[in-house]
Structures are given as C-alpha cells and as structure tokens.
Design an enzyme around this catalytic site. Structure first.
Site, mmCIF file in Angstrom:
data_model
loop_
_atom_site.group_PDB
_atom_site.id
_atom_site.type_symbol
_atom_site.label_atom_id
_atom_site.label_comp_id
_atom_site.label_asym_id
_atom_site.label_seq_id
_atom_site.Cartn_x
_atom_site.Cartn_y
_atom_site.Cartn_z
ATOM 1 N N ALA A 36 0.772 -1.242 0.000
ATOM 2 C CA ALA A 36 0.000 0.000 0.000
ATOM 3 C C ALA A 36 0.802 1.291 0.000
ATOM 4 O O ALA A 36 0.352 2.293 -0.562
ATOM 5 C CB ALA A 36 -0.936 -0.003 1.213
ATOM 6 N N ASP B 284 5.218 -8.721 5.601
ATOM 7 C CA ASP B 284 5.368 -9.198 4.234
ATOM 8 C C ASP B 284 4.002 -9.658 3.754
ATOM 9 O O ASP B 284 3.384 -10.527 4.370
ATOM 10 C CB ASP B 284 6.368 -10.368 4.214
ATOM 11 C CG ASP B 284 6.713 -10.832 2.807
ATOM 12 O OD1 ASP B 284 5.831 -10.788 1.931
ATOM 13 O OD2 ASP B 284 7.856 -11.264 2.599
ATOM 14 N N ASP C 188 -0.960 -3.840 -6.125
ATOM 15 C CA ASP C 188 -0.168 -2.969 -6.990
ATOM 16 C C ASP C 188 1.282 -3.308 -6.674
ATOM 17 O O ASP C 188 1.906 -2.692 -5.821
ATOM 18 C CB ASP C 188 -0.493 -1.504 -6.725
ATOM 19 C CG ASP C 188 0.231 -0.590 -7.683
ATOM 20 O OD1 ASP C 188 0.062 -0.756 -8.899
ATOM 21 O OD2 ASP C 188 0.992 0.287 -7.216
ATOM 22 N N CYS D 86 3.840 -1.222 -12.821
ATOM 23 C CA CYS D 86 4.259 -0.138 -13.714
ATOM 24 C C CYS D 86 5.491 -0.592 -14.505
ATOM 25 O O CYS D 86 6.476 0.125 -14.621
ATOM 26 C CB CYS D 86 4.540 1.150 -12.942
ATOM 27 S SG CYS D 86 5.720 0.980 -11.591
ATOM 28 N N ASP E 161 2.305 -2.997 4.246
ATOM 29 C CA ASP E 161 3.593 -2.791 3.590
ATOM 30 C C ASP E 161 4.680 -3.315 4.516
ATOM 31 O O ASP E 161 4.508 -3.302 5.745
ATOM 32 C CB ASP E 161 3.831 -1.308 3.275
ATOM 33 C CG ASP E 161 4.744 -1.120 2.078
ATOM 34 O OD1 ASP E 161 4.242 -0.922 0.960
ATOM 35 O OD2 ASP E 161 5.979 -1.200 2.264
ATOM 36 N N GLY F 59 0.556 5.196 -0.296
ATOM 37 C CA GLY F 59 -0.859 5.408 -0.018
ATOM 38 C C GLY F 59 -1.696 6.132 -1.037
ATOM 39 O O GLY F 59 -2.863 6.433 -0.768
ATOM 40 N N SER F 60 -1.185 6.405 -2.209
ATOM 41 C CA SER F 60 -2.006 7.103 -3.209
ATOM 42 C C SER F 60 -3.249 6.294 -3.565
ATOM 43 O O SER F 60 -4.366 6.820 -3.591
ATOM 44 C CB SER F 60 -1.187 7.380 -4.474
ATOM 45 O OG SER F 60 -0.185 8.334 -4.230
ATOM 46 N N LYS F 61 -3.054 5.008 -3.827
ATOM 47 C CA LYS F 61 -4.196 4.160 -4.194
ATOM 48 C C LYS F 61 -5.047 3.839 -2.966
ATOM 49 O O LYS F 61 -6.276 3.713 -3.077
ATOM 50 C CB LYS F 61 -3.699 2.892 -4.876
ATOM 51 C CG LYS F 61 -2.961 3.149 -6.182
ATOM 52 C CD LYS F 61 -2.367 1.884 -6.751
ATOM 53 C CE LYS F 61 -1.480 2.192 -7.957
ATOM 54 N NZ LYS F 61 -0.261 2.952 -7.572
#
Length: 302
Positions: free
Chosen positions: A107, A157, A177, A230, A130, A110-112
């Site tokens: 996470a 983890d 993500d 990404c 995280d 934290g944007s998402k």
C-alpha cells in the site's frame, strides 16, 4: 543494454513509444472527494491563479503546469493529492462500494489506498499492508492529510498476511499494486533503467506471485482481486497472472478500461501463457501521454 529494445516486438508504433518515453511526464493531481468536490477544487485553483487541464477519462484528475503541484493551499489542506494519472487506474478497476472490506497488499505510500477510501466514502474498512516502515510513515501521513478514517495499517510481508487481527474475516476485494522493476516510470524517473537487470526482474516476479496468491487466498468467494504493475516486462505481468491461474481457482474477468490500451500477451521469450491473459491491459506511454502500466482483474469463484 537497451532495456526497452527487448519490448519492440510487443509495441505497434515503436518510434512513437520511444519518443513518448523520452518526454517528461505531465504533473497531475487527484481531487480528494473526502474533503471537497471537484468543482470546489477547481474554483480554489482558479482563485490561486493556478491553471489546470481536465483529464478526459476521470473528472477528478487535473493536469497542472507546475512541476511542484504540492505548493498550494488546496494540496496542503488535503483537497488534492499528487498521483500519476495512470496510477489511478487500479482503484477504478477494483470499483469498491461503501461498506466493503478491502486489502491493499502493497500500500505505501498510499495514493491508491486513499483513492480507495474516497471511492468507499470512507466507509467499511481498508487494511493497508507494507513491509517498509518508512514508507508506511508516508502512508499514515497522507491518510491523515486526506481525512481517511476507515484504515487499518499492518507492517508485514504481504505474502504472509494474517487475517487473525481482523477476526479471520475474508475481504471483499484485494488490490495488489505489486513492487516491480518500474520500467513504465521512466518519464518521471529517467534513471530507472540504469540499474535494471534480468536477475532483478525474475527475482521480483517470485515475490509478485506470492503476494498475488495470498491476495486470492484472503478474498471471499465472489470477491475480486486487481493486479497491477508499472512495468512492461511479461515476466512480471502475464507470467504472474499465468501462475495465479494455474495455482488457484481465480479466473480473469474482462474490464472496460477508460484509457486506450493493448491486451495482455500470450507468448514471450519462448513461454506461452493462459490465453485469458489477453483480458489484461497494457497501457503504453504513447497511447494516452501517461506512464507505462499493466492492470488485470481476477474473480474468486463463488
């Protein structure tokens, strides 16, 4: 080594792709609807003399000319949050409802996570995980500035995520993500490819597989899991999905993406993948003037 050259066979307009990768990435902010409306945010920017352009596919994302979008009072007050345009795709694809329980497996910062909270009207519960304490500190800071209250944070983890602190209850949705080789971020971070190695790609793919498998395990029957990266590397994208399809009962579902994309690839470097990986989406920089991205949605059978 020219890292991007290895993907020439996957990209239709190679010259446009390379040209886009060399251009700087536009500066973008997301309007935080937990604290304001899109119209009020626009009015605040206009009052400050800050020009913006609307992004066609999402009315809450604004492109700013300033390379430092955080230097204005609407940002400081939590009305805006700096977030790469294509990075806003996974929460939109996940599409949670208010009251849902969602696990954000990787996470920070934290944007998402905060975008999910806005989509959920700050109702229900988000568990943000995280393994990096420093990045979790940034997540907590962002959540506080943006007014998120439906959030629980765990430092672990993600491959070993425990449901015990949450009464053993499975999630309605999970977002993975995944940490990746970040090839798609070169417009923002031009030095990304200097430390690239195939060993790193194959190594991190192992972690991605473990995280995605755990996300599927902790999602209830009928629930959904979104997987995104990404990077352009099929080793970290389609190959990870192929592993999940082989090792779990989850199945890929079709998604209408609001940005132009290309389907997932079914063959790469002598390997073949489950044909359903074509339901995944590859977003290349030249298609929408964004960073590079990969996103797919899986459903856990009821």
């Amino acid at each position: 080594m020219d890292v991007l050259q290895r993907y020439e066979s996957l990209v239709e307009d190679w010259s446009a792709f390379r040209a886009a990768c060399r251009r700087p990435l536009p500066s973008v902010v997301r309007v935080n609807t937990l604290k304001t409306t899109v119209e009020r945010a626009k009015e605040a920017l206009q009052a400050e003399g800050i020009a913006y352009e609307e992004v066609k596919w999402h009315d809450g994302i604004l492109q700013l000319p300033d390379a430092n979008p955080g230097s204005n009072w609407p940002y400081v007050q939590g009305w805006l949050h700096g977030q790469e345009e294509v990075s806003a795709l996974p929460p939109v694809v996940l599409d949670p409802d208010p009251g849902d329980r969602v696990w954000d497996a990787t996470a920070a910062p934290g944007s998402k996570t905060t975008q999910l909270a806005a989509l959920m009207d700050d109702e229900g519960q988000i568990v943000a995980t995280d393994n990096n304490l420093g990045r979790l500190s940034a997540l907590r800071s962002n959540a506080e500035r943006l007014g998120v209250t439906n959030l629980a944070v765990t430092n672990e983890d993600a491959r070993n995520h425990s449901l015990k602190p949450f009464d053993g209850e499975h999630y309605d949705h999970a977002l993975v993500d995944a940490p990746c080789s970040c090839e798609g971020t070169i417009r923002k971070n031009p030095d990304t490819l200097e430390e690239w190695s195939l060993d790193h790609v194959t190594g991190i793919a192992g972690a991605q597989k473990g995280i995605l498998r755990r996300a599927i395990e902790v999602t209830r029957p009928g629930g959904t899991v979104v997987y995104s990266t990404c990077t352009f590397a099929p080793e970290e994208n389609e190959a990870v999905l192929d592993f999940a399809l082989e090792e779990t009962a989850a199945r890929l579902v079709s998604v209408d993406l609001p940005l132009e994309s290309r389907p997932g690839v079914t063959e790469w470097d002598g390997e073949t993948f489950d044909t359903s990986v074509e339901k995944a989406h590859r977003v290349y920089p030249h298609l929408n003037d964004t960073g590079g991205f990969f996103v797919a949605k899986l459903e856990v059978p009821a």
